[in-house]
Write an enzyme that holds these catalytic residues in place. Structure first.
Site, PDB file in Angstrom:
ATOM      1  N   LYS A   1       0.806  -1.190   0.000  1.00 29.32           N
ATOM      2  CA  LYS A   1       0.000   0.000   0.000  1.00 29.32           C
ATOM      3  C   LYS A   1       0.850   1.255   0.000  1.00 29.32           C
ATOM      4  CE  LYS A   1      -3.653  -2.147   2.692  1.00 29.32           C
ATOM      5  NZ  LYS A   1      -4.310  -2.206   3.986  1.00 29.32           N
ATOM      6  N   GLY A   2       2.081   1.158   0.425  1.00 27.23           N
ATOM      7  CA  GLY A   2       2.906   2.330   0.667  1.00 27.23           C
ATOM      8  C   GLY A   2       3.157   3.233  -0.516  1.00 27.23           C
TER       9      GLY A   2
ATOM     10  N   ASP B   1       7.735   2.486  -2.212  1.00 26.13           N
ATOM     11  CA  ASP B   1       7.844   3.613  -1.290  1.00 26.13           C
ATOM     12  C   ASP B   1       9.229   3.688  -0.662  1.00 26.13           C
ATOM     13  OD1 ASP B   1       7.444   1.292   0.212  1.00 26.13           O
ATOM     14  OD2 ASP B   1       5.973   2.176   1.570  1.00 26.13           O
TER      15      ASP B   1
ATOM     16  N   ASP C   1      14.606  -0.790   1.599  1.00 26.84           N
ATOM     17  CA  ASP C   1      15.185  -0.972   2.927  1.00 26.84           C
ATOM     18  C   ASP C   1      16.159  -2.145   2.852  1.00 26.84           C
ATOM     19  OD1 ASP C   1      15.540  -1.455   5.722  1.00 26.84           O
ATOM     20  OD2 ASP C   1      13.553  -0.684   6.157  1.00 26.84           O
TER      21      ASP C   1
ATOM     22  N   LYS D   1      17.215   3.427   1.821  1.00 23.27           N
ATOM     23  CA  LYS D   1      17.866   3.313   3.128  1.00 23.27           C
ATOM     24  C   LYS D   1      19.000   2.298   2.994  1.00 23.27           C
ATOM     25  CE  LYS D   1      14.934   3.164   6.661  1.00 23.27           C
ATOM     26  NZ  LYS D   1      14.106   2.616   7.771  1.00 23.27           N
TER      27      LYS D   1
ATOM     28  N   PHE E   1      13.138   4.969  11.550  1.00 28.36           N
ATOM     29  CA  PHE E   1      11.804   4.477  11.209  1.00 28.36           C
ATOM     30  C   PHE E   1      10.956   5.661  10.754  1.00 28.36           C
ATOM     31  CE2 PHE E   1       7.524   2.804  11.892  1.00 28.36           C
ATOM     32  CZ  PHE E   1       7.642   1.661  11.125  1.00 28.36           C
ATOM     33  N   VAL E   2      10.607   5.665   9.461  1.00 26.88           N
ATOM     34  CA  VAL E   2       9.923   6.808   8.860  1.00 26.88           C
ATOM     35  C   VAL E   2       8.486   6.478   8.477  1.00 26.88           C
ATOM     36  CG1 VAL E   2      12.035   7.899   8.030  1.00 26.88           C
ATOM     37  CG2 VAL E   2      10.878   6.254   6.578  1.00 26.88           C
TER      38      VAL E   2
ATOM     39  N   ARG F   1      -0.055   7.281   7.069  1.00 31.04           N
ATOM     40  CA  ARG F   1       0.109   7.352   5.614  1.00 31.04           C
ATOM     41  C   ARG F   1      -0.280   8.723   5.062  1.00 31.04           C
ATOM     42  NH1 ARG F   1       0.998   2.181   3.569  1.00 31.04           N
ATOM     43  NH2 ARG F   1       0.046   0.477   4.729  1.00 31.04           N
TER      44      ARG F   1
END
Length: 180
Positions: A44-45, A101, A104, A132, A153-154, A166
């Site tokens: 969903k990001g 999005d 990581d 990241k 953590f964003v 969101r």
């Protein structure tokens, strides 16, 4: 109490994001000027980023979406990738741009790239709003990067913690006491 009170600091403002997406759109437009790519959003990001990015690209294109899970309700990727919703259309022979999005650990994107390559697209490139690199464990890199960020953590602009935050119009570092 506002959800903004849960943010320790802003890493990318609304204006920063808008300007960077315009730059990314111009690069993608140039790179795909004679092609018709399919943008594949990883939900969903990516939903806010992808909507703005596609509007910033002046190319004929189509869009598709996948839902992939590797986090659950936690803050650290489980490493196990599960495809919850697959592509709706065939990508054989197509130029694919995976829209994510955040890059990581890289486990999800590494898996998706292999998964999609088996479907014989003409090409696959990755665009990520956030990179990241300090967290990378898989051998995968994005072709287009919005912002390189530290290991924090964003949330915001589509990124969440337990499905919240969101709708923040910027990228912010979530205060540790919110998720610990």
């Amino acid at each position: 109490m506002s959800m903004r009170d849960d943010i320790a600091k802003v890493l990318a403002s609304e204006d920063d994001i808008r300007a960077r997406i315009k730059e990314l759109g111009a690069r993608i437009t140039e790179d795909y000027k004679d092609k018709e790519p399919v943008f594949v959003g990883v939900l969903k990001g990516c939903f806010l980023f992808m909507a703005d990015l596609v509007r910033a690209c002046d190319v004929r294109c189509t869009v598709d979406f996948m839902v992939v899970s590797s986090y659950g309700a936690g803050t650290i990727s489980s490493g196990a990738v599960e495809i919850v919703k697959d592509l709706s259309h065939d990508i054989a022979g197509r130029d694919v741009i995976i829209v994510e999005d955040i890059l990581d650990s890289g486990n999800t994107l590494s898996y998706l790239k292999r998964y999609m390559n088996a479907r014989e697209p003409a090409s696959i490139r990755i665009v990520t709003l956030l990179d990241k690199p300090d967290r990378r464990t898989a051998d995968v890199e994005a072709d287009y990067i919005g912002f390189t960020i530290p290991d924090a953590f964003v949330v915001g602009y589509g990124l969440d913690y337990d499905q919240r935050y969101r709708n923040l119009p910027y990228i912010g570092v979530l205060k540790p006491e919110v998720y610990s």
